[in-house]
Design an enzyme around this catalytic site. Structure first.
Site, PDB file in Angstrom:
ATOM      1  N   ASN A   1      -4.744   0.160  -2.984  1.00 11.32           N
ATOM      2  CA  ASN A   1      -4.226  -0.514  -1.792  1.00 11.32           C
ATOM      3  C   ASN A   1      -3.218   0.343  -1.057  1.00 11.32           C
ATOM      4  O   ASN A   1      -2.482   1.115  -1.655  1.00 11.32           O
ATOM      5  CB  ASN A   1      -3.617  -1.876  -2.176  1.00 11.32           C
ATOM      6  CG  ASN A   1      -2.132  -1.793  -2.494  1.00 11.32           C
ATOM      7  OD1 ASN A   1      -1.293  -1.819  -1.587  1.00 11.32           O
ATOM      8  ND2 ASN A   1      -1.800  -1.657  -3.782  1.00 11.32           N
TER       9      ASN A   1
ATOM     10  N   LYS B   1      12.266  -1.984  -9.830  1.00 16.45           N
ATOM     11  CA  LYS B   1      10.856  -1.723 -10.156  1.00 16.45           C
ATOM     12  C   LYS B   1      10.534  -0.259  -9.886  1.00 16.45           C
ATOM     13  O   LYS B   1      10.740   0.232  -8.769  1.00 16.45           O
ATOM     14  CB  LYS B   1       9.949  -2.636  -9.322  1.00 16.45           C
ATOM     15  CG  LYS B   1       8.468  -2.464  -9.664  1.00 16.45           C
ATOM     16  CD  LYS B   1       7.628  -3.572  -9.090  1.00 16.45           C
ATOM     17  CE  LYS B   1       6.151  -3.389  -9.382  1.00 16.45           C
ATOM     18  NZ  LYS B   1       5.329  -4.440  -8.816  1.00 16.45           N
TER      19      LYS B   1
ATOM     20  N   PHE C   1       3.409  -3.301   2.729  1.00 12.60           N
ATOM     21  CA  PHE C   1       4.381  -4.408   2.823  1.00 12.60           C
ATOM     22  C   PHE C   1       4.126  -5.285   4.053  1.00 12.60           C
ATOM     23  O   PHE C   1       5.041  -5.574   4.846  1.00 12.60           O
ATOM     24  CB  PHE C   1       5.829  -3.901   2.889  1.00 12.60           C
ATOM     25  CG  PHE C   1       6.331  -3.224   1.661  1.00 12.60           C
ATOM     26  CD1 PHE C   1       5.706  -3.339   0.438  1.00 12.60           C
ATOM     27  CD2 PHE C   1       7.499  -2.454   1.732  1.00 12.60           C
ATOM     28  CE1 PHE C   1       6.207  -2.706  -0.698  1.00 12.60           C
ATOM     29  CE2 PHE C   1       8.010  -1.825   0.605  1.00 12.60           C
ATOM     30  CZ  PHE C   1       7.358  -1.945  -0.602  1.00 12.60           C
TER      31      PHE C   1
ATOM     32  N   ASN D   1       4.879   0.162 -11.007  1.00 12.09           N
ATOM     33  CA  ASN D   1       4.113  -0.073  -9.781  1.00 12.09           C
ATOM     34  C   ASN D   1       2.770   0.672  -9.865  1.00 12.09           C
ATOM     35  O   ASN D   1       2.399   1.166 -10.934  1.00 12.09           O
ATOM     36  CB  ASN D   1       4.947   0.401  -8.581  1.00 12.09           C
ATOM     37  CG  ASN D   1       4.719  -0.473  -7.364  1.00 12.09           C
ATOM     38  OD1 ASN D   1       3.562  -0.711  -6.982  1.00 12.09           O
ATOM     39  ND2 ASN D   1       5.776  -0.941  -6.750  1.00 12.09           N
TER      40      ASN D   1
ATOM     41  N   ASN E   1       3.312   3.134  -0.313  1.00 17.64           N
ATOM     42  CA  ASN E   1       2.774   2.946   1.032  1.00 17.64           C
ATOM     43  C   ASN E   1       3.812   2.791   2.136  1.00 17.64           C
ATOM     44  O   ASN E   1       3.480   2.462   3.263  1.00 17.64           O
ATOM     45  CB  ASN E   1       1.829   1.740   1.031  1.00 17.64           C
ATOM     46  CG  ASN E   1       0.711   1.931   0.020  1.00 17.64           C
ATOM     47  OD1 ASN E   1       0.079   2.987  -0.022  1.00 17.64           O
ATOM     48  ND2 ASN E   1       0.495   0.940  -0.839  1.00 17.64           N
ATOM     49  N   THR E   2       5.093   2.961   1.797  1.00 16.22           N
ATOM     50  CA  THR E   2       6.129   3.016   2.825  1.00 16.22           C
ATOM     51  C   THR E   2       6.726   4.416   2.753  1.00 16.22           C
ATOM     52  O   THR E   2       7.283   4.783   1.714  1.00 16.22           O
ATOM     53  CB  THR E   2       7.222   1.939   2.568  1.00 16.22           C
ATOM     54  OG1 THR E   2       6.628   0.653   2.698  1.00 16.22           O
ATOM     55  CG2 THR E   2       8.373   2.065   3.556  1.00 16.22           C
TER      56      THR E   2
ATOM     57  N   SER F   1       6.814   1.507  -4.243  1.00 22.23           N
ATOM     58  CA  SER F   1       5.497   1.410  -3.594  1.00 22.23           C
ATOM     59  C   SER F   1       5.200   2.708  -2.862  1.00 22.23           C
ATOM     60  O   SER F   1       6.065   3.238  -2.173  1.00 22.23           O
ATOM     61  CB  SER F   1       5.475   0.243  -2.608  1.00 22.23           C
ATOM     62  OG  SER F   1       5.456  -0.961  -3.320  1.00 22.23           O
TER      63      SER F   1
HETATM   64  C1  LIG Z   1      -3.113  -5.349  -3.361  1.00 22.43           C
HETATM   65  C2  LIG Z   1      -1.835  -5.046  -4.065  1.00 22.43           C
HETATM   66  C3  LIG Z   1      -0.632  -5.240  -3.400  1.00 22.43           C
HETATM   67  C4  LIG Z   1       0.569  -4.955  -4.067  1.00 22.43           C
HETATM   68  N1  LIG Z   1       1.733  -5.190  -3.399  1.00 22.43           N
HETATM   69  C5  LIG Z   1       2.911  -4.971  -4.046  1.00 22.43           C
HETATM   70  C6  LIG Z   1       4.136  -5.265  -3.397  1.00 22.43           C
HETATM   71  O1  LIG Z   1       4.183  -5.747  -2.274  1.00 22.43           O
HETATM   72  N2  LIG Z   1       5.270  -5.005  -4.091  1.00 22.43           N
HETATM   73  C7  LIG Z   1       5.294  -4.496  -5.365  1.00 22.43           C
HETATM   74  O2  LIG Z   1       6.350  -4.292  -5.953  1.00 22.43           O
HETATM   75  N3  LIG Z   1       4.122  -4.234  -5.992  1.00 22.43           N
HETATM   76  C8  LIG Z   1       2.959  -4.456  -5.379  1.00 22.43           C
HETATM   77  N4  LIG Z   1       1.784  -4.190  -6.020  1.00 22.43           N
HETATM   78  C9  LIG Z   1       1.816  -3.616  -7.388  1.00 22.43           C
HETATM   79  C10 LIG Z   1       1.691  -4.679  -8.469  1.00 22.43           C
HETATM   80  O3  LIG Z   1       2.777  -5.580  -8.413  1.00 22.43           O
HETATM   81  C11 LIG Z   1       1.635  -4.025  -9.867  1.00 22.43           C
HETATM   82  O4  LIG Z   1       2.862  -3.362 -10.116  1.00 22.43           O
HETATM   83  C12 LIG Z   1       0.502  -3.027 -10.008  1.00 22.43           C
HETATM   84  O5  LIG Z   1      -0.655  -3.479  -9.333  1.00 22.43           O
HETATM   85  C13 LIG Z   1       0.150  -2.738 -11.471  1.00 22.43           C
HETATM   86  O6  LIG Z   1      -0.302  -3.895 -12.136  1.00 22.43           O
HETATM   87  P1  LIG Z   1      -1.871  -4.237 -12.366  1.00 22.43           P
HETATM   88  O7  LIG Z   1      -2.504  -3.011 -12.955  1.00 22.43           O
HETATM   89  O8  LIG Z   1      -1.868  -5.423 -13.282  1.00 22.43           O
HETATM   90  O9  LIG Z   1      -2.420  -4.554 -11.027  1.00 22.43           O
HETATM   91  C14 LIG Z   1       0.567  -4.459  -5.389  1.00 22.43           C
HETATM   92  C15 LIG Z   1      -0.658  -4.273  -6.042  1.00 22.43           C
HETATM   93  C16 LIG Z   1      -1.848  -4.552  -5.407  1.00 22.43           C
HETATM   94  C17 LIG Z   1      -3.145  -4.336  -6.139  1.00 22.43           C
END
Ligand SMILES: Cc1cc2nc3c(=O)[nH]c(=O)nc-3n(C[C@H](O)[C@H](O)[C@H](O)COP(=O)(O)O)c2cc1C
Length: 353
Positions: free
Chosen positions: A116, A219, A120, A248, A181-182, A179
């Site tokens: 992704n 985080k 944000f 993350n 993406n910023t 993240s």
């Molecule tokens: C579509 C998507 C959007 C995410 N948006 C955020 C976010 O806004 N803030 C954040 O801290 N992590 C975000 N994450 C990261 C997740 O909170 C998590 O840390 C990461 O996906 C690893 O966990 P997983 O393997 O169980 O998905 C996002 C992940 C995905 C897939």
């Protein structure tokens, strides 16, 4: 039923459209009086899950929903009813923003992973307050980040503005500096930049919530070098933070089963799901070794099964979170994980606590 019927239908849609559809169902459940109570009763029948007392809270089970799913704090009660022991909403930024252009969310089914670059997309921290003020049954952490258009030198002000708004209504606050993406966000993980940021957020929390200490966590990314992971742990201890959320998404792409063309089609962004598992465990163990029992650790990245969640708890996680597996496995996964962990705990060894 989800895997056989619903998931194939959702796969026909672009990933973000499928997310909006699932989210609309959750909102519908929230809107019909009495439905959430019914779901809670149906799913939580039978054996007790393993409660966790930490951060001054009583978690019904250690399985949380990670940030990014309920960005605007809209559906956390429905998600709690589905069996999550807590829900981290956000990332919320100081100002509303649309996020990156679509498409910005991609599936890699052979890896059960997602890529992704949402960026944000959210309505801003001010907008979320009215919903966070409502009485609730679900434990809600609020994850905050930086507005894209705010210059990097003003980042602290943006985080503090969000902290002042959401702090009084959050069961904990998570500062997201990880993240991908910023632009520039992950540079805030360097301790010389992280120290003033976390100190300012802590101070703002103390001011807006003098009677209740709101737990503060940071985080971090899986892509930090080992010595930087240690440095964040040392800083968290030094500043009296309650804990760390690790990790993350990653910007790495190695070790994937998907074809190169499929991976390239996704483009830039954060990779989540099983490919994160190994590094996420490594970071967790490193943090636990460094911090002893002085920090709460929330482990996230690639968890799909009760065995994996239990492995994290035994490796030092106080709580765990999932995101990608919830997308692949569907609405019954939180309950399955919570019950599975409780069973493993009954027969297993005592985890780190
Ligand atoms: C579509 C998507 C959007 C995410 N948006 C955020 C976010 O806004 N803030 C954040 O801290 N992590 C975000 N994450 C990261 C997740 O909170 C998590 O840390 C990461 O996906 C690893 O966990 P997983 O393997 O169980 O998905 C996002 C992940 C995905 C897939």
């Amino acid at each position: 039923m989800y895997r056989a019927l619903i998931r194939p239908l959702l796969y026909l849609l672009p990933a973000e459209t499928a997310h909006h559809l699932a989210f609309a169902c959750l909102r519908l459940l929230t809107a019909i009086p009495g439905v959430l109570a019914l779901i809670r009763r149906a799913l939580h029948r039978g054996e007790a899950a393993s409660r966790v007392q930490t951060l001054g809270l009583d978690f019904p089970n250690p399985i949380g929903l990670a940030a990014g799913f309920d960005k605007d704090a809209i559906a956390y009660e429905a998600l709690g009813a589905l069996g999550f022991g807590f829900v981290e909403v956000g990332t919320l930024t100081g100002q509303a923003q649309p996020g990156n252009p679509t498409p910005r969310l991609f599936r890699l089914p052979k890896d059960r992973a997602l890529v992704n670059r949402m960026g944000f997309n959210n309505r801003g921290s001010e907008d979320a307050v009215a919903r966070l003020q409502q009485p609730r049954e679900t434990i809600v952490g609020v994850n905050i980040g930086k507005t894209k258009v705010v210059p990097e030198e003003d980042a602290i002000g943006d985080y503090v503005a969000s902290t002042r708004r959401v702090g009084p209504h959050a069961d904990y606050v998570a500062v997201n500096v990880s993240s991908p993406n910023t632009p520039g966000l992950r540079d805030l993980q360097a301790t010389e930049r992280l120290r003033p940021l976390l100190s300012a957020v802590r101070e703002a929390l103390n001011e807006v919530s003098p009677a209740r200490r709101v737990p503060l966590l940071v985080k971090i990314a899986p892509d930090l070098a080992d010595e930087d992971v240690d440095a964040v742990a040392d800083l968290a201890l030094d500043l009296g933070l309650e804990g760390i959320i690790a990790t993350n998404t990653t910007i790495r792409r190695d070790g994937l089963r998907s074809d190169v063309a499929e991976v390239e089609h996704c483009g830039a962004g954060g990779l989540s799901g099983p490919p994160l598992h190994e590094r996420s465990v490594e970071v967790l163990k490193r943090l636990r070794a460094r911090a002893g029992d002085r920090l709460v650790l929330i482990s996230v990245g690639g968890i799909e099964t009760p065995e994996q969640a239990w492995e994290r708890i035994q490796a030092g996680a106080t709580l765990v979170q999932i995101y990608t597996a919830f997308i692949y496995e569907g609405p019954f996964l939180p309950t399955r994980l919570a019950k599975g962990v409780a069973q493993l705990q009954k027969k297993g060894t005592v985890p780190f606590s």
